[in-house]
Design a protein around this motif. Structure first.
Motif, PDB file in Angstrom:
ATOM      1  N   SER A 194       0.843  -1.190   0.000  1.00 20.73           N
ATOM      2  CA  SER A 194       0.000   0.000   0.000  1.00 20.73           C
ATOM      3  C   SER A 194       0.879   1.241   0.000  1.00 20.73           C
ATOM      4  O   SER A 194       1.993   1.222   0.543  1.00 20.73           O
ATOM      5  N   CYS A 195       0.370   2.299  -0.586  1.00 19.22           N
ATOM      6  CA  CYS A 195       1.075   3.579  -0.588  1.00 19.22           C
ATOM      7  C   CYS A 195       0.040   4.664  -0.287  1.00 19.22           C
ATOM      8  O   CYS A 195      -0.851   4.913  -1.104  1.00 19.22           O
ATOM      9  N   ALA A 196       0.171   5.266   0.867  1.00 20.08           N
ATOM     10  CA  ALA A 196      -0.749   6.313   1.288  1.00 20.08           C
ATOM     11  C   ALA A 196      -0.173   7.681   0.945  1.00 20.08           C
ATOM     12  O   ALA A 196       0.975   7.974   1.299  1.00 20.08           O
ATOM     13  N   ALA A 197      -0.960   8.497   0.263  1.00 21.36           N
ATOM     14  CA  ALA A 197      -0.507   9.804  -0.197  1.00 21.36           C
ATOM     15  C   ALA A 197      -1.145  10.921   0.617  1.00 21.36           C
ATOM     16  O   ALA A 197      -2.302  10.799   1.064  1.00 21.36           O
ATOM     17  N   ASP A 222      -7.451   3.756  -4.902  1.00 20.54           N
ATOM     18  CA  ASP A 222      -8.699   4.214  -4.304  1.00 20.54           C
ATOM     19  C   ASP A 222      -8.541   5.719  -4.094  1.00 20.54           C
ATOM     20  O   ASP A 222      -7.884   6.141  -3.135  1.00 20.54           O
ATOM     21  N   ASN A 223      -9.111   6.506  -4.982  1.00 21.99           N
ATOM     22  CA  ASN A 223      -8.928   7.953  -4.905  1.00 21.99           C
ATOM     23  C   ASN A 223      -9.633   8.560  -3.691  1.00 21.99           C
ATOM     24  O   ASN A 223      -9.252   9.637  -3.237  1.00 21.99           O
ATOM     25  N   ALA A 224     -10.618   7.870  -3.163  1.00 23.91           N
ATOM     26  CA  ALA A 224     -11.287   8.356  -1.954  1.00 23.91           C
ATOM     27  C   ALA A 224     -10.387   8.196  -0.721  1.00 23.91           C
ATOM     28  O   ALA A 224     -10.523   8.958   0.240  1.00 23.91           O
ATOM     29  N   LYS A 225      -9.497   7.240  -0.780  1.00 25.73           N
ATOM     30  CA  LYS A 225      -8.589   6.983   0.348  1.00 25.73           C
ATOM     31  C   LYS A 225      -7.176   7.482   0.073  1.00 25.73           C
ATOM     32  O   LYS A 225      -6.279   7.285   0.910  1.00 25.73           O
ATOM     33  N   ASN A 226      -6.960   8.086  -1.095  1.00 26.86           N
ATOM     34  CA  ASN A 226      -5.619   8.570  -1.464  1.00 26.86           C
ATOM     35  C   ASN A 226      -4.562   7.470  -1.335  1.00 26.86           C
ATOM     36  O   ASN A 226      -3.463   7.696  -0.802  1.00 26.86           O
TER      37      ASN A 226
END
Length: 117
Positions: A20-23, A72-76
């Motif tokens: 996962s990669c969180a932005a 998932d653009n809602a979760k960035n």
């Protein structure tokens, strides 16, 4: 801007991992997202890329059919599902964000994936 990878680790050949990669700090939905990897003694290589809206995806031949990139653009957040892992998949995996229009380019710190019995 910040990209934080997670999900790496040690796995046996044939196993699976999900990275996962969180932005944060930039408009994630406007950026193409990629996963790169760098094995010891080798150059960094592109593994998979997904367009900003998710409509275009491409893979390196070496991972095609085994890895799946999604976002998932809602979760960035962008993901890399890795199945049927091989020892040659051992590398540090990096998340990259790139805005095609402006050229802005961000990198994560990397997460180690080791495939070994």
């Amino acid at each position: 801007a910040q990209l934080v990878e997670s999900g790496g680790g040690l796995v046996q050949p044939g196993g699976s991992l999900r990275l996962s990669c969180a932005a944060s700090g930039f408009r994630f939905s406007r950026y193409d997202m990629s996963w790169y990897r760098q094995a010891p003694g080798k150059e960094r290589e592109l593994a998979a890329v997904i367009s900003s809206a998710g409509g275009r995806i491409s893979y390196a031949d070496s991972v095609k059919g085994r890895f799946t990139i999604s976002r998932d653009n809602a979760k960035n957040t962008v993901y890399l599902q890795m199945n049927s892992l091989k020892p040659e998949d051992t590398a540090v995996y990096y998340c990259n964000a790139k805005h095609g229009g402006s050229g802005y380019d961000y990198w994560g710190q990397g997460t180690q994936v080791t495939v070994s019995s």
